[in-house]
Scaffold this motif. Sequence first.
Motif, PDB file in Angstrom:
ATOM      1  N   GLY A   1      11.465   0.357  -5.360  1.00  0.00           N
ATOM      2  CA  GLY A   1      10.243   0.788  -4.699  1.00  0.00           C
ATOM      3  C   GLY A   1       9.062  -0.049  -5.158  1.00  0.00           C
ATOM      4  N   LYS A   2       8.425  -0.758  -4.244  1.00  0.00           N
ATOM      5  CA  LYS A   2       7.352  -1.674  -4.631  1.00  0.00           C
ATOM      6  C   LYS A   2       6.140  -0.927  -5.184  1.00  0.00           C
ATOM      7  N   GLY A   3       5.807   0.222  -4.564  1.00  0.00           N
ATOM      8  CA  GLY A   3       4.661   0.977  -5.037  1.00  0.00           C
ATOM      9  C   GLY A   3       4.923   1.653  -6.363  1.00  0.00           C
ATOM     10  N   SER A   4       6.032   2.394  -6.453  1.00  0.00           N
ATOM     11  CA  SER A   4       6.319   3.140  -7.679  1.00  0.00           C
ATOM     12  C   SER A   4       6.643   2.217  -8.846  1.00  0.00           C
ATOM     13  N   THR A   5       7.282   1.066  -8.568  1.00  0.00           N
ATOM     14  CA  THR A   5       7.567   0.110  -9.635  1.00  0.00           C
ATOM     15  C   THR A   5       6.272  -0.442 -10.214  1.00  0.00           C
ATOM     16  N   LYS A   6       5.324  -0.743  -9.353  1.00  0.00           N
ATOM     17  CA  LYS A   6       4.031  -1.237  -9.818  1.00  0.00           C
ATOM     18  C   LYS A   6       3.318  -0.164 -10.638  1.00  0.00           C
TER      19      LYS A   6
ATOM     20  N   MET B   1       0.837  -1.196   0.000  1.00  0.00           N
ATOM     21  CA  MET B   1       0.000   0.000   0.000  1.00  0.00           C
ATOM     22  C   MET B   1       0.871   1.245   0.000  1.00  0.00           C
ATOM     23  N   ARG B   2       0.597   2.136  -0.925  1.00  0.00           N
ATOM     24  CA  ARG B   2       1.320   3.397  -1.007  1.00  0.00           C
ATOM     25  C   ARG B   2       0.334   4.498  -1.391  1.00  0.00           C
ATOM     26  N   PRO B   3       0.423   5.661  -0.745  1.00  0.00           N
ATOM     27  CA  PRO B   3      -0.466   6.767  -1.124  1.00  0.00           C
ATOM     28  C   PRO B   3       0.166   7.686  -2.159  1.00  0.00           C
TER      29      PRO B   3
END
Length: 312
Positions: free
Chosen positions: A136-141, A111-113
Amino acid sequence: MSAFTRPAVRYAAVASVAVTGGYLATRSYNSNAFGCTQAHAESAPSDAKAALKKMPWKGFTELKVESVEMVNHNVKKLTFALPDNETISGIAPITSLLTQHTPEGGWIPVMRPYTPISPNDTPGQISFMVKHYPGGKGSTKMHSLVPGDTMKFKPLAELDYKPNEFSHMTFVAGGSGITPIYQLTQAIFRNPEDKTKVALLYANNTEEDILLKKEFDELAEKFPDRFSRIYTVSKTSSEGEGLYHTGYIDKAMLSKVMPNKMSERNVKVLVSGPPAMIESIAGAKGMAGWTQGSLGGILGELGYKKEEVHKF
């Protein structure tokens, strides 16, 4: 700015909490938000768009990617479609949207905002600028998404802003910490009833890293008596020499954008950027980033009070 991360933030009401005993999401500043409460998302549309429907945000809502645009070497603009062309996001400034996805082969959701940059009354779509951080898991996704892909979103209230609450606001931002600042800035200047004066000091590594510069420059041209901005970069090209300040934000640079407190008594300063920048300007946040902490840094030296400053 180089990659930087926020301290971990606990997100409530997540199914995985029961399994893990509390889910801790590491907050990366390509998300640029700082709260963890669900937003009421009740900001009213303009009269001209009063017939439009506000998005019924309830829990996580799946939205489909409409378009993807490369902004610079590591930033993408992603636009997602709302349910129909008569629906608006309706979120109040400052509100981010918490994303949720489960990596392939994993079972704990990531979860990333991210803070939307599109106006809250834009019909049929909502847009973000997302900086990619290696690993970065959020930004990579987010950077892997293409038109037709989907992502789940849930509003998070960041700051309860009321028009004309302050006579003057100063925004100090670093890198991708600019997105919540931009969301509030455009909300202020799109509201003809809001007379708040705004000054922006925005720091980056290079000229290419300055996000939303065209938009800020247009606001400065349209509202010269109410909006001013200073861009500072760590290094500049020969073409940009003389057009930007260079170096880190210091007291002299900050003093140029701070209001005269004798004439502007009701003021507020928002600081959004990497932890080292926040500590230098306003003192470190407390409890590993969970609280505002005491006021220090340059703003403390300039005589500002804790209640006049908010750290993201």
